[in-house]
Motif scaffolding. Structure first.
Motif, PDB file in Angstrom:
ATOM      1  N   UNK A  54      35.938  34.310  54.793  1.00  0.00           N
ATOM      2  CA  UNK A  54      37.131  33.948  54.007  1.00  0.00           C
ATOM      3  C   UNK A  54      37.255  34.742  52.701  1.00  0.00           C
ATOM      4  N   UNK A  55      36.128  34.969  52.024  1.00  0.00           N
ATOM      5  CA  UNK A  55      36.167  35.744  50.786  1.00  0.00           C
ATOM      6  C   UNK A  55      36.501  37.204  51.052  1.00  0.00           C
ATOM      7  N   UNK A  56      35.957  37.752  52.135  1.00  0.00           N
ATOM      8  CA  UNK A  56      36.229  39.142  52.485  1.00  0.00           C
ATOM      9  C   UNK A  56      37.712  39.328  52.788  1.00  0.00           C
ATOM     10  N   UNK A  57      38.277  38.399  53.550  1.00  0.00           N
ATOM     11  CA  UNK A  57      39.699  38.501  53.890  1.00  0.00           C
ATOM     12  C   UNK A  57      40.566  38.470  52.638  1.00  0.00           C
ATOM     13  N   UNK A  58      40.240  37.595  51.695  1.00  0.00           N
ATOM     14  CA  UNK A  58      40.999  37.532  50.452  1.00  0.00           C
ATOM     15  C   UNK A  58      40.842  38.824  49.652  1.00  0.00           C
ATOM     16  N   UNK A  59      39.610  39.319  49.550  1.00  0.00           N
ATOM     17  CA  UNK A  59      39.352  40.536  48.773  1.00  0.00           C
ATOM     18  C   UNK A  59      40.146  41.714  49.291  1.00  0.00           C
ATOM     19  N   UNK A  63      41.606  44.521  46.864  1.00  0.00           N
ATOM     20  CA  UNK A  63      40.752  45.689  46.723  1.00  0.00           C
ATOM     21  C   UNK A  63      40.770  46.520  48.005  1.00  0.00           C
ATOM     22  N   UNK A  64      40.334  47.748  47.883  1.00  0.00           N
ATOM     23  CA  UNK A  64      40.219  48.636  49.038  1.00  0.00           C
ATOM     24  C   UNK A  64      38.766  49.023  49.251  1.00  0.00           C
ATOM     25  N   UNK A 181      36.079  37.446  37.364  1.00  0.00           N
ATOM     26  CA  UNK A 181      36.891  37.738  38.548  1.00  0.00           C
ATOM     27  C   UNK A 181      37.658  36.492  38.981  1.00  0.00           C
ATOM     28  N   UNK A 182      36.986  35.361  39.002  1.00  0.00           N
ATOM     29  CA  UNK A 182      37.630  34.129  39.467  1.00  0.00           C
ATOM     30  C   UNK A 182      38.787  33.694  38.567  1.00  0.00           C
ATOM     31  N   UNK A 183      38.700  34.043  37.302  1.00  0.00           N
ATOM     32  CA  UNK A 183      39.801  33.725  36.392  1.00  0.00           C
ATOM     33  C   UNK A 183      40.970  34.691  36.555  1.00  0.00           C
ATOM     34  N   UNK A 184      40.723  35.789  37.259  1.00  0.00           N
ATOM     35  CA  UNK A 184      41.746  36.821  37.422  1.00  0.00           C
ATOM     36  C   UNK A 184      41.695  37.885  36.353  1.00  0.00           C
ATOM     37  N   UNK A 185      40.879  37.685  35.335  1.00  0.00           N
ATOM     38  CA  UNK A 185      40.819  38.615  34.209  1.00  0.00           C
ATOM     39  C   UNK A 185      40.476  40.036  34.637  1.00  0.00           C
ATOM     40  N   UNK A 186      39.528  40.176  35.569  1.00  0.00           N
ATOM     41  CA  UNK A 186      39.122  41.525  35.994  1.00  0.00           C
ATOM     42  C   UNK A 186      39.314  41.708  37.499  1.00  0.00           C
ATOM     43  N   UNK A 187      40.128  40.867  38.135  1.00  0.00           N
ATOM     44  CA  UNK A 187      40.417  41.022  39.558  1.00  0.00           C
ATOM     45  C   UNK A 187      41.414  42.165  39.738  1.00  0.00           C
ATOM     46  N   UNK A 188      40.981  43.347  39.343  1.00  0.00           N
ATOM     47  CA  UNK A 188      41.838  44.531  39.300  1.00  0.00           C
ATOM     48  C   UNK A 188      41.345  45.520  40.346  1.00  0.00           C
ATOM     49  N   UNK A 189      42.090  45.628  41.424  1.00  0.00           N
ATOM     50  CA  UNK A 189      41.739  46.567  42.471  1.00  0.00           C
ATOM     51  C   UNK A 189      42.834  47.572  42.686  1.00  0.00           C
ATOM     52  N   UNK A 190      42.837  48.183  43.867  1.00  0.00           N
ATOM     53  CA  UNK A 190      43.888  49.137  44.223  1.00  0.00           C
ATOM     54  C   UNK A 190      44.595  48.685  45.485  1.00  0.00           C
TER      55      UNK A 190
END
Length: 528
Positions: A54-59, A63-64, A181-190
């Motif tokens: 489930x976490x992988x699918x969300x990521x 992210x790439x 990451x969980x707060x969204x602060x650094x959930x920065x991907x491409x």
């Protein structure tokens, strides 16, 4: 004169409006929001913290990876447009130019090197990603768009490993924690979507990444709803509270097929369901004579007994009735189309008379008693599969009883070797990977056999798997993997039952590109 000018301006304005209308009509429609009901909870947005599906699918939305996986389970370019083995221990990857993170910064080789180091730097990960990076002993970046990775010895599956490591922004994540990451602060991907909101246990909300390097997603917004129970998830679809769901309850497949307001997408998945049979030298804990007295020797160590158990099971009936058509009979540890699947291995023929003869040859003409263990909340109709197997075994003289339990209890006990016959489902994109983990001789130092509950061991199988893993030539690697599968399955290291069929249900007007790996990705949903 003034009136003529006004008329000309009006005509010009009307023409402009008509042209704009024509352009808008010709442009692809942009859908507003997609709502998906997920069958499993997402516990973290940190793409390197917990290695569960489930976490992988969300990521994958945020992210790439360097190497991507197609819906059919094949490796395809991701952030790396190419990869090659420079020599037996060196891989070179060329990065896709012009890729931007969600904050607008450029993705470079430095971000890749950081992301490959990060899993080992995390403290307290309950399911680390380090199994995908441990083969790498050195790495460098000759330029901003080239990465070179060194392994201690020849290692062919490295591209597959790299399909499991998400690339994060070094600038954003260098000093960040999992909580950040969980707060969204650094959930920065491409990835194709950007983070909007995470309500733990309830939903994850995403918005379209307008600058995504790949095919642009169809949806402005995505809401991933956590609906882990079958009934509420199905009810949400039927009521229109969500547009699509994964993990469709088998008992309701035909109902949805018959309803013109909905449609299904299905695909044979990578998940193989099989029996682990205890092959330890000690007396097996749940094998007794029919009076309930523990047998002094473990009959499951005898290959004739394991084969008899396999021959006693009618896989065609199991898949059509117990699985309600949501499975196909299995002869391999990995599904058809997956790297290393051996097409020469036949599905075991249902032969109860032959099973009885083998039991008699092995010294058990009257059979014995056996308790079968399995989950009741993990795989499609898993408790029913255990019960059906017991019925087949009873017909050949093995007095089989059933004990099923929740996954949260079952896995811990099974991994300790507490059961004599344990049901397991396994999904993998490579046969040598699966063999190493499921039937390789257990070795805590190397990680081999970490899911080998039956404690099967064959040095020749191990050697063939090592040969496959050390080959950087795909054809040689696959040939070795197929030989290893033929040897292990010929000795009934496991007893394969079936490959599951993954099912998604959605409202009419939607279509989904069904995936072998069972993952649900919002960017693969499109308006019809």
């Amino acid at each position: 004169m003034f009136g003529t000018q006004m008329k000309r301006r009006a005509v010009t304005a009307l023409a402009a409006l008509l042209m704009l209308a024509a352009i808008l009509a010709a442009a692809p429609a942009r859908a507003a929001e997609l709502r998906i009901g997920l069958a499993a909870d997402v516990s973290s947005l940190d793409p390197h913290y917990l290695n569960i599906a489930p976490n992988i699918a969300l990521s994958t939305h945020l992210f790439d990876t360097l190497v991507a996986v197609s819906p059919d389970g094949q490796l395809v370019p991701g952030l790396a447009i190419s990869w090659r083995a420079v020599d037996a221990t060196t891989w070179e990857l060329k990065l896709r130019p012009g890729v931007k993170f969600h904050d607008g910064s450029e993705l470079t080789a430095d971000d890749v090197l950081f992301s490959l180091d990060r899993p080992a730097a995390l403290v307290g990960s309950p399911g680390p990603f380090t199994s995908y990076t441990r083969q790498i002993v050195a790495k460098d970046a000759p330029d901003r768009h080239t990465v070179r990775l060194k392994t201690a010895k020849a290692y062919g599956p490295l591209p597959l490993d790299l399909s499991s490591i998400f690339i994060v922004s070094k600038r954003a994540a260098q000093y960040a924690s999992t909580a950040d990451f969980n707060s969204g602060k650094v959930a920065i991907g491409s990835g194709p979507y950007r983070f909007a909101r995470f309500l733990r246990g309830d939903r994850i909300e995403l918005v379209r990444n307008e600058h995504y390097w790949g095919d642009k997603p169809a949806w402005d917004k995505v809401s991933l709803r956590i609906l882990t129970s079958n009934a509420p998830r199905l009810a949400a679809l039927l009521a229109g509270d969500v547009d699509a769901i994964e993990g469709v309850p088998a008992a309701h497949i035909e109902r949805i097929k018959a309803d013109p307001k909905f449609r299904l997408e299905q695909k044979v998945s990578w998940r193989t369901i099989f029996w682990h049979l205890d092959q330890s030298a000690r007396p097996s804990p749940f094998v007794t004579d029919k009076a309930g007295k523990q047998l002094p020797e473990n009959p499951l160590r005898d290959m004739r007994v394991r084969r008899a158990i396999s021959m006693a099971i009618d896989r065609k009936a199991l898949t059509s009735r117990t699985m309600e058509g949501l499975a196909v009979p299995a002869s391999n540890l990995v599904a058809p189309g997956i790297f290393g699947h051996n097409p020469a291995l036949p599905v075991e023929k249902y032969d109860p008379d032959g099973a009885r003869k083998l039991l008699a040859e092995a010294g058990y003409p009257d059979g014995f008693a056996l308790i079968l263990h399995g989950t009741n909340d993990r795989y499609i109709n898993d408790a029913a599969v255990v019960q059906t197997t017991a019925q087949y075994l009873n017909r050949v003289g093995i007095r089989a009883q059933v004990q099923t339990m929740p996954l949260s209890i079952y896995f811990g006990r099974a991994r300790k070797g507490e059961f004599s016959a344990a049901l397991l489902g396994w999904g993998s994109l490579a046969g040598d990977f699966a063999l190493r983990t499921v039937v390789g001789t257990p070795n805590p130092q190397t990680g081999w056999g970490s899911w080998n509950w039956g404690k099967y061991s064959n040095g020749m199988v191990d050697a063939l798997v090592r040969s496959a893993l050390s080959s950087v030539a795909p054809a040689e690697r696959e040939n070795a993997a197929r030989q290893a599968a033929a040897l292990a399955l010929g000795e009934y290291a496991i007893v394969p039952l079936h490959h599951q069929v993954a099912t998604w249900a959605m409202r009419k007007g939607l279509q989904y590109t069904a995936r072998t790996d069972e993952f649900t990705f919002a960017h693969l949903f499109h308006p019809q």
